[in-house]
Design a protein around this motif. Sequence first.
Motif, PDB file in Angstrom:
ATOM      1  N   LEU A 176       0.837  -1.213   0.000  1.00  0.00           N
ATOM      2  CA  LEU A 176       0.000   0.000   0.000  1.00  0.00           C
ATOM      3  C   LEU A 176       0.869   1.260   0.000  1.00  0.00           C
ATOM      4  CD1 LEU A 176      -2.853  -1.049   2.478  1.00  0.00           C
ATOM      5  CD2 LEU A 176      -2.927  -0.975  -0.017  1.00  0.00           C
ATOM      6  N   ARG A 177       2.014   1.148   0.629  1.00  0.00           N
ATOM      7  CA  ARG A 177       2.927   2.300   0.694  1.00  0.00           C
ATOM      8  C   ARG A 177       3.607   2.524  -0.661  1.00  0.00           C
ATOM      9  NH1 ARG A 177       6.774   0.829   5.005  1.00  0.00           N
ATOM     10  NH2 ARG A 177       4.987   1.031   6.405  1.00  0.00           N
ATOM     11  N   GLU A 178       3.946   1.410  -1.328  1.00  0.00           N
ATOM     12  CA  GLU A 178       4.790   1.521  -2.519  1.00  0.00           C
ATOM     13  C   GLU A 178       4.038   1.731  -3.830  1.00  0.00           C
ATOM     14  OE1 GLU A 178       7.326  -1.920  -2.521  1.00  0.00           O
ATOM     15  OE2 GLU A 178       8.446  -1.206  -0.756  1.00  0.00           O
ATOM     16  N   VAL A 179       2.792   1.297  -3.903  1.00  0.00           N
ATOM     17  CA  VAL A 179       2.031   1.466  -5.152  1.00  0.00           C
ATOM     18  C   VAL A 179       1.896   2.966  -5.423  1.00  0.00           C
ATOM     19  CG1 VAL A 179      -0.279   1.209  -6.178  1.00  0.00           C
ATOM     20  CG2 VAL A 179       0.818  -0.729  -5.054  1.00  0.00           C
ATOM     21  N   PRO A 180       2.123   3.392  -6.679  1.00  0.00           N
ATOM     22  CA  PRO A 180       2.060   4.828  -6.978  1.00  0.00           C
ATOM     23  C   PRO A 180       0.760   5.462  -6.470  1.00  0.00           C
ATOM     24  CG  PRO A 180       2.797   3.592  -8.900  1.00  0.00           C
ATOM     25  CD  PRO A 180       2.444   2.584  -7.857  1.00  0.00           C
ATOM     26  N   PRO A 181       0.844   6.672  -5.932  1.00  0.00           N
ATOM     27  CA  PRO A 181      -0.308   7.273  -5.252  1.00  0.00           C
ATOM     28  C   PRO A 181      -1.541   7.494  -6.125  1.00  0.00           C
ATOM     29  CG  PRO A 181       1.542   8.830  -5.399  1.00  0.00           C
ATOM     30  CD  PRO A 181       2.051   7.521  -5.870  1.00  0.00           C
ATOM     31  N   ASP A 182      -1.349   7.599  -7.461  1.00  0.00           N
ATOM     32  CA  ASP A 182      -2.507   7.814  -8.352  1.00  0.00           C
ATOM     33  C   ASP A 182      -3.440   6.607  -8.401  1.00  0.00           C
ATOM     34  OD1 ASP A 182      -1.554  10.236  -9.118  1.00  0.00           O
ATOM     35  OD2 ASP A 182      -0.524   9.485 -10.913  1.00  0.00           O
TER      36      ASP A 182
ATOM     37  N   ARG B 255      -4.826   2.623   6.682  1.00  0.00           N
ATOM     38  CA  ARG B 255      -5.366   3.703   5.860  1.00  0.00           C
ATOM     39  C   ARG B 255      -4.411   4.886   5.773  1.00  0.00           C
ATOM     40  NH1 ARG B 255     -11.112   5.249   7.217  1.00  0.00           N
ATOM     41  NH2 ARG B 255     -10.978   6.277   5.185  1.00  0.00           N
ATOM     42  N   ALA B 256      -3.520   5.003   6.763  1.00  0.00           N
ATOM     43  CA  ALA B 256      -2.570   6.118   6.745  1.00  0.00           C
ATOM     44  C   ALA B 256      -1.518   5.930   5.641  1.00  0.00           C
ATOM     45  CB  ALA B 256      -1.885   6.224   8.098  1.00  0.00           C
ATOM     46  N   GLU B 257      -1.391   4.712   5.140  1.00  0.00           N
ATOM     47  CA  GLU B 257      -0.347   4.439   4.144  1.00  0.00           C
ATOM     48  C   GLU B 257      -0.636   5.049   2.780  1.00  0.00           C
ATOM     49  OE1 GLU B 257       2.383   3.278   5.032  1.00  0.00           O
ATOM     50  OE2 GLU B 257       1.871   2.278   6.924  1.00  0.00           O
ATOM     51  N   ARG B 258      -1.940   5.139   2.443  1.00  0.00           N
ATOM     52  CA  ARG B 258      -2.258   5.721   1.137  1.00  0.00           C
ATOM     53  C   ARG B 258      -3.667   6.297   1.162  1.00  0.00           C
ATOM     54  NH1 ARG B 258      -0.737   3.183  -2.948  1.00  0.00           N
ATOM     55  NH2 ARG B 258      -2.175   4.104  -4.402  1.00  0.00           N
ATOM     56  N   GLU B 259      -3.833   7.370   0.362  1.00  0.00           N
ATOM     57  CA  GLU B 259      -5.141   8.014   0.303  1.00  0.00           C
ATOM     58  C   GLU B 259      -6.108   7.164  -0.536  1.00  0.00           C
ATOM     59  OE1 GLU B 259      -4.670  12.231  -0.460  1.00  0.00           O
ATOM     60  OE2 GLU B 259      -6.570  12.134  -1.585  1.00  0.00           O
ATOM     61  N   ARG B 260      -5.603   6.701  -1.680  1.00  0.00           N
ATOM     62  CA  ARG B 260      -6.499   6.015  -2.629  1.00  0.00           C
ATOM     63  C   ARG B 260      -6.615   4.520  -2.296  1.00  0.00           C
ATOM     64  NH1 ARG B 260      -5.689   9.260  -8.327  1.00  0.00           N
ATOM     65  NH2 ARG B 260      -6.264  11.267  -7.419  1.00  0.00           N
ATOM     66  N   LEU B 261      -7.315   4.280  -1.210  1.00  0.00           N
ATOM     67  CA  LEU B 261      -7.514   2.910  -0.737  1.00  0.00           C
ATOM     68  C   LEU B 261      -9.012   2.710  -0.494  1.00  0.00           C
ATOM     69  CD1 LEU B 261      -6.612   0.192   0.591  1.00  0.00           C
ATOM     70  CD2 LEU B 261      -6.274   1.473   2.710  1.00  0.00           C
ATOM     71  N   LEU B 262      -9.547   1.623  -1.025  1.00  0.00           N
ATOM     72  CA  LEU B 262     -10.948   1.267  -0.755  1.00  0.00           C
ATOM     73  C   LEU B 262     -10.969  -0.112  -0.111  1.00  0.00           C
ATOM     74  CD1 LEU B 262     -12.584   2.328  -4.152  1.00  0.00           C
ATOM     75  CD2 LEU B 262     -12.918   3.458  -1.937  1.00  0.00           C
ATOM     76  N   ILE B 263     -11.688  -0.234   0.981  1.00  0.00           N
ATOM     77  CA  ILE B 263     -11.793  -1.520   1.672  1.00  0.00           C
ATOM     78  C   ILE B 263     -13.240  -1.984   1.542  1.00  0.00           C
ATOM     79  CG2 ILE B 263     -11.549  -2.704   3.898  1.00  0.00           C
ATOM     80  CD1 ILE B 263      -9.671  -0.131   4.541  1.00  0.00           C
ATOM     81  N   VAL B 264     -13.406  -3.212   1.068  1.00  0.00           N
ATOM     82  CA  VAL B 264     -14.758  -3.709   0.781  1.00  0.00           C
ATOM     83  C   VAL B 264     -15.058  -4.890   1.708  1.00  0.00           C
ATOM     84  CG1 VAL B 264     -16.255  -4.656  -1.013  1.00  0.00           C
ATOM     85  CG2 VAL B 264     -14.557  -2.937  -1.612  1.00  0.00           C
ATOM     86  N   ARG B 265     -16.223  -4.861   2.334  1.00  0.00           N
ATOM     87  CA  ARG B 265     -16.658  -5.946   3.232  1.00  0.00           C
ATOM     88  C   ARG B 265     -18.072  -6.383   2.836  1.00  0.00           C
ATOM     89  NH1 ARG B 265     -14.371  -5.789   8.681  1.00  0.00           N
ATOM     90  NH2 ARG B 265     -12.173  -5.290   8.389  1.00  0.00           N
ATOM     91  N   THR B 266     -18.472  -7.545   3.342  1.00  0.00           N
ATOM     92  CA  THR B 266     -19.804  -8.062   3.001  1.00  0.00           C
ATOM     93  C   THR B 266     -20.519  -8.640   4.224  1.00  0.00           C
ATOM     94  OG1 THR B 266     -21.000  -9.593   1.566  1.00  0.00           O
ATOM     95  CG2 THR B 266     -18.883 -10.362   2.373  1.00  0.00           C
ATOM     96  N   PHE B 267     -21.847  -8.637   4.148  1.00  0.00           N
ATOM     97  CA  PHE B 267     -22.663  -9.339   5.145  1.00  0.00           C
ATOM     98  C   PHE B 267     -23.061 -10.736   4.653  1.00  0.00           C
ATOM     99  CE2 PHE B 267     -23.094  -5.052   6.727  1.00  0.00           C
ATOM    100  CZ  PHE B 267     -23.171  -5.228   8.105  1.00  0.00           C
ATOM    101  N   SER B 268     -22.562 -11.121   3.475  1.00  0.00           N
ATOM    102  CA  SER B 268     -23.004 -12.381   2.864  1.00  0.00           C
ATOM    103  C   SER B 268     -22.424 -13.613   3.527  1.00  0.00           C
ATOM    104  CB  SER B 268     -22.590 -12.430   1.389  1.00  0.00           C
ATOM    105  OG  SER B 268     -23.219 -11.428   0.656  1.00  0.00           O
ATOM    106  N   LYS B 269     -21.265 -13.486   4.148  1.00  0.00           N
ATOM    107  CA  LYS B 269     -20.557 -14.679   4.608  1.00  0.00           C
ATOM    108  C   LYS B 269     -20.810 -14.905   6.098  1.00  0.00           C
ATOM    109  CE  LYS B 269     -19.059 -14.735   0.417  1.00  0.00           C
ATOM    110  NZ  LYS B 269     -19.602 -15.664  -0.540  1.00  0.00           N
ATOM    111  N   CYS B 270     -20.021 -14.282   6.954  1.00  0.00           N
ATOM    112  CA  CYS B 270     -20.125 -14.652   8.376  1.00  0.00           C
ATOM    113  C   CYS B 270     -21.410 -14.116   9.025  1.00  0.00           C
ATOM    114  CB  CYS B 270     -18.895 -14.209   9.132  1.00  0.00           C
ATOM    115  SG  CYS B 270     -18.874 -12.498   9.365  1.00  0.00           S
ATOM    116  N   TYR B 271     -22.068 -13.139   8.429  1.00  0.00           N
ATOM    117  CA  TYR B 271     -23.345 -12.665   8.990  1.00  0.00           C
ATOM    118  C   TYR B 271     -24.535 -13.432   8.407  1.00  0.00           C
ATOM    119  CZ  TYR B 271     -20.650  -8.802  10.957  1.00  0.00           C
ATOM    120  OH  TYR B 271     -19.736  -8.058  11.656  1.00  0.00           O
TER     121      TYR B 271
END
Length: 375
Positions: A181-187, A212-228
């Motif tokens: 996450l730190r090394e991937v170009p910021p764009d 999240r502090a490592e890069r601005e352009r980060l999206l984290i995706v979660r679901t209720f389909s599995k453990c919920y």
Amino acid sequence: MKPLVDTHIATLKPYVPGKPIEELERELGVSGSIKLASNENPLGPSPKALEAVARHMSELHIYPDGAAFKLKASLAAFHGVDPCEITTGNGSNELLTLAVRTFCRSYHDHAVTSECAFAAYQIILQSHNVAMSVVPMTPALAYDLGALQAAITEQTKLVFVANPNNPTGTYVTAEALRRFLREVPPDVVVVVDEAYHEYVTAEDYASAETMRAERERLLIVRTFSKCYGLAGLRVGYMIGTPEMIDMVNRVREPFNCNLLAQRAACAALEDHDFLRRTVELNTEGRRLMEARLASMAHLGVSWIPSQTNFLLVRTQRDGRLLYERLLQKGVIVRPLGAVGPLACDLRVSIGTAEQIERFCAALLDVLVELSSPTE
Ligand SMILES: Cc1ncc(COP(=O)(O)O)c(C=O)c1O
């Protein structure tokens, strides 16, 4: 006539969902089958979610809250973020699509994914005509983050990483993910898909939400389909910067997360007991299945260690043939393609102990039958 569709649509290979039990039973004229093909929760839905659904059934004539205010507030409290850093979707699959629709331009942009990663990434990218590089995984079927990085070009807008990954069950360590996450170009927008996050037991794993502090352009995706246990209701969510989430909200349909899904998800989030039971059952189930598979090593069976609610079972046989034979015995699993690195593999969800025993007994029968000289 002009062609009906562009070639990127005409050449799309459709996603093949797990066969529904009713369909299989109708086709084969059998009953009492089990489905271990779609990584669903063997305990069913969260009981608290079921109560919430029952409570809100009479409101079905009303549009859902387009801003999912309550659900976002609950999720924001759960994750310690601001509600404007979250958006919800019709399953996390929709959010993966929205990430591509929002951040990639057809014909211009490029994205990077991996060969044995969640199949939806390639389908979504191709259907939006975004050029892509699909890099191989390591021989142990884990993400090769170096290869992902090396495939990034000036045109790359998006990179997908499923952690842990489907269908391999493998994961990226916290240290490796943080460095990536730190090394991937910021764009570049990095999407970390954490559909199986809750099942992870590895101590050197961490959610990207801690990075999240490592890069601005980060999206984290979660679901209720599995453990919920809410796969049928379709609800997932995405965490990102307020700016990114604002952009996704402009693109998404206003009522993309339905009324019952929102209510059920809020309740499920509070159902700590259900979550604990789900994870315990899964961890025990993984061990049981590994023990049973180990006893079939002489028949060429092995598996990839998993951090998810399924195991990638490796055989030295045609996966498609095994799948068909298991179907005849009323066991539905997922074959992983006629060609390619997973052609001899089956993805098998961790069910209850009884379902695991049933699958393993059926697999043993099939392998013994196939090894017999009359076959
Ligand atoms: C890695 C991964 N991401 C996303 C999804 C999509 O899940 P849903 O759309 O049900 O939230 C799945 C479903 O199997 C998955 O395995």
